[in-house]
Write an enzyme that holds these catalytic residues in place. Structure first.
Site, PDB file in Angstrom:
ATOM      1  N   SER A 205      39.214  43.728  40.551  1.00  0.00           N
ATOM      2  CA  SER A 205      38.785  42.794  41.599  1.00  0.00           C
ATOM      3  C   SER A 205      37.522  42.044  41.214  1.00  0.00           C
ATOM      4  O   SER A 205      37.312  40.914  41.662  1.00  0.00           O
ATOM      5  CB  SER A 205      38.528  43.543  42.905  1.00  0.00           C
ATOM      6  OG  SER A 205      39.741  44.009  43.422  1.00  0.00           O
TER       7      SER A 205
ATOM      8  N   THR B 109      34.857  42.182  45.475  1.00  0.00           N
ATOM      9  CA  THR B 109      35.258  40.828  45.866  1.00  0.00           C
ATOM     10  C   THR B 109      34.149  40.081  46.602  1.00  0.00           C
ATOM     11  O   THR B 109      33.750  38.998  46.161  1.00  0.00           O
ATOM     12  CB  THR B 109      36.572  40.855  46.666  1.00  0.00           C
ATOM     13  OG1 THR B 109      37.575  41.461  45.849  1.00  0.00           O
ATOM     14  CG2 THR B 109      37.011  39.459  47.064  1.00  0.00           C
TER      15      THR B 109
ATOM     16  N   GLU C 124      38.214  38.932  53.419  1.00  0.00           N
ATOM     17  CA  GLU C 124      39.100  39.788  52.622  1.00  0.00           C
ATOM     18  C   GLU C 124      39.690  40.917  53.466  1.00  0.00           C
ATOM     19  O   GLU C 124      38.953  41.678  54.096  1.00  0.00           O
ATOM     20  CB  GLU C 124      38.350  40.405  51.438  1.00  0.00           C
ATOM     21  CG  GLU C 124      39.302  41.214  50.542  1.00  0.00           C
ATOM     22  CD  GLU C 124      38.609  41.985  49.430  1.00  0.00           C
ATOM     23  OE1 GLU C 124      39.143  41.975  48.317  1.00  0.00           O
ATOM     24  OE2 GLU C 124      37.554  42.600  49.670  1.00  0.00           O
TER      25      GLU C 124
ATOM     26  N   ASP D 179      44.765  46.605  49.073  1.00  0.00           N
ATOM     27  CA  ASP D 179      44.650  47.143  47.705  1.00  0.00           C
ATOM     28  C   ASP D 179      44.607  48.671  47.712  1.00  0.00           C
ATOM     29  O   ASP D 179      45.306  49.321  46.937  1.00  0.00           O
ATOM     30  CB  ASP D 179      43.396  46.558  47.066  1.00  0.00           C
ATOM     31  CG  ASP D 179      43.124  47.099  45.674  1.00  0.00           C
ATOM     32  OD1 ASP D 179      44.017  46.989  44.819  1.00  0.00           O
ATOM     33  OD2 ASP D 179      42.024  47.634  45.451  1.00  0.00           O
TER      34      ASP D 179
ATOM     35  N   HIS E 164      46.944  51.426  45.887  1.00  0.00           N
ATOM     36  CA  HIS E 164      46.451  52.431  44.935  1.00  0.00           C
ATOM     37  C   HIS E 164      46.987  53.804  45.330  1.00  0.00           C
ATOM     38  O   HIS E 164      47.336  54.617  44.483  1.00  0.00           O
ATOM     39  CB  HIS E 164      44.916  52.487  44.942  1.00  0.00           C
ATOM     40  CG  HIS E 164      44.271  51.451  44.094  1.00  0.00           C
ATOM     41  ND1 HIS E 164      44.246  51.516  42.728  1.00  0.00           N
ATOM     42  CD2 HIS E 164      43.607  50.322  44.416  1.00  0.00           C
ATOM     43  CE1 HIS E 164      43.590  50.467  42.239  1.00  0.00           C
ATOM     44  NE2 HIS E 164      43.192  49.726  43.258  1.00  0.00           N
TER      45      HIS E 164
ATOM     46  N   ASP F   2      43.105  38.895  44.541  1.00  0.00           N
ATOM     47  CA  ASP F   2      42.551  39.033  43.195  1.00  0.00           C
ATOM     48  C   ASP F   2      43.657  39.401  42.201  1.00  0.00           C
ATOM     49  O   ASP F   2      43.636  39.017  41.049  1.00  0.00           O
ATOM     50  CB  ASP F   2      41.507  40.162  43.148  1.00  0.00           C
ATOM     51  CG  ASP F   2      40.384  39.976  44.147  1.00  0.00           C
ATOM     52  OD1 ASP F   2      40.056  38.829  44.460  1.00  0.00           O
ATOM     53  OD2 ASP F   2      39.845  40.994  44.613  1.00  0.00           O
ATOM     54  N   HIS F   3      44.626  40.213  42.688  1.00  0.00           N
ATOM     55  CA  HIS F   3      45.668  40.779  41.815  1.00  0.00           C
ATOM     56  C   HIS F   3      46.654  41.528  42.686  1.00  0.00           C
ATOM     57  O   HIS F   3      46.381  41.803  43.853  1.00  0.00           O
ATOM     58  CB  HIS F   3      45.051  41.757  40.812  1.00  0.00           C
ATOM     59  CG  HIS F   3      44.164  42.766  41.481  1.00  0.00           C
ATOM     60  ND1 HIS F   3      44.659  43.802  42.246  1.00  0.00           N
ATOM     61  CD2 HIS F   3      42.811  42.848  41.575  1.00  0.00           C
ATOM     62  CE1 HIS F   3      43.660  44.483  42.756  1.00  0.00           C
ATOM     63  NE2 HIS F   3      42.514  43.928  42.372  1.00  0.00           N
TER      64      HIS F   3
HETATM   65 ZN    ZN Z   1      42.233  47.845  43.396  1.00  0.00          ZN
END
Ligand code: ZN
Length: 333
Positions: free
Chosen positions: A40, A93, A213, A218, A222, A260-261
């Protein structure tokens, strides 16, 4: 938040997601200078500074040299600025937009950068990095208060009971460390979105730059928790709806939604049904998949196609008119 996270939320929702209201969709290549799979920090620094940098870098280039962020440039030009997150405010971020550190884990240094950054509005967790620090005895909260900031936190009451004054900079700490996941009662993102839009709008006639955000999408991925990913994405979707409603009333507002991804390598497996999606994962980490970008408002067209994550910075600058002002005047007789 990749396509699978959005798809899973879409097929779990009774009503269409706000994502479907965007006029333009594109994709960005999220890789960093050090890895095809970004983190990130490098991902957000690409958006904030327009440079590919190494995983872990906060607002610095691949040689650890600090780069001006688009938020800082917006400040210089008189726009009001804000950061709203469901992680700590010192997390990679938000930090990448207003701090400059060689390593994302330098949370106390990032807190110093943020406290010096003059960002008008910050909402997120991580109070402890400001007032109960390990590296020194500074109380960054009282330092900011002495410079005119209005600062409140979860202990004094819910964000919805806090009345920020547009004449004063505003910080609200939603947690001492990380805020709760949405399935354990965190509710503030929707309200924080509404509050920050009206606050920043009334704080400057030049406009504003706001980064919001949905940080814990995220984390759910994970943890390979499909259900929580869906809940976090739906929470973020409510925030997006408020931003789009605002943009419809202020036709000079550009709304961008991206990530970010991708995380988790999530898939919607065979056997999935509407309202009963079967998610599966390939990793506990991030992946290198293309990341969708949704754009609404004037300037949205520029976000069609496939481009580098750093291009998002350049496209935002072009929309804000920052490019033109830099042109040398020598062409004009
Ligand atoms: Zn992450």
């Amino acid at each position: 938040m990749g396509l699978s996270q959005i798809s899973a939320a879409m097929y779990s929702s009774q009503t269409p997601l706000t994502f479907e209201q965007f006029q333009v969709v594109g994709f960005h290549k999220s890789y960093s200078s050090s890895d095809l799979v970004t983190d990130s920090a490098a991902g957000a620094t690409a958006f904030a500074c327009g440079v590919k940098t190494y995983n872990g870098a906060i607002g610095v280039d691949a040689d650890t040299v600090a780069q001006q962020t688009i938020l800082e440039e917006a400040q210089e030009r008189g726009l009001s600025t804000g950061l709203v997150v469901t992680s700590t405010i010192v997390h990679a971020t938000p930090a990448s937009f207003a701090a400059h550190q060689p390593m994302r884990v330098f949370y106390e240094e990032i807190a110093e950068d943020l406290s010096d950054s003059n960002v008008d509005l910050m909402i997120g967790g991580g109070k402890r990095y400001f007032d109960r620090r390990q590296k020194d005895d500074r109380d960054l909260i009282s330092e900011m208060e002495s410079r005119g900031y209005l600062i409140s936190d979860y202990y004094y009451g819910d964000l919805s009971r806090t009345r920020p004054d547009p004449d004063r900079k505003f910080v609200y700490f939603s947690a001492d460390n990380q805020p709760l996941p949405v399935n354990q009662g965190r509710t503030y993102l929707e309200y924080a979105t509404r509050l920050s839009l009206s606050y920043l709008d009334s704080r400057s006639d030049e406009g504003f730059f706001l980064m919001i955000e949905g940080s814990q999408i995220d984390w759910a991925n994970h943890a390979n928790e499909g259900r929580l990913s869906i809940q976090e994405t739906l929470d973020f979707n409510r925030s997006i709806q408020i931003a789009l409603d605002f943009a419809r009333q202020r036709p000079n507002t550009l709304v961008l939604v991206t990530a970010d991804h991708e995380s988790g390598g999530m898939a919607l497996n065979p056997g999935s049904k509407r309202g009963r999606v079967k998610t599966a994962f390939t990793t506990n980490g991030h992946t290198a998949s293309l990341v969708p970008v949704f754009a609404y408002g004037p300037g949205a067209e520029a976000f069609r196609g496939i481009y580098e994550n750093t291009a998002i910075y350049h496209k935002m600058r072009a929309f804000l008119g920052f490019d033109e002002e830099e042109e040398p005047a020598l062409q004009n007789p």
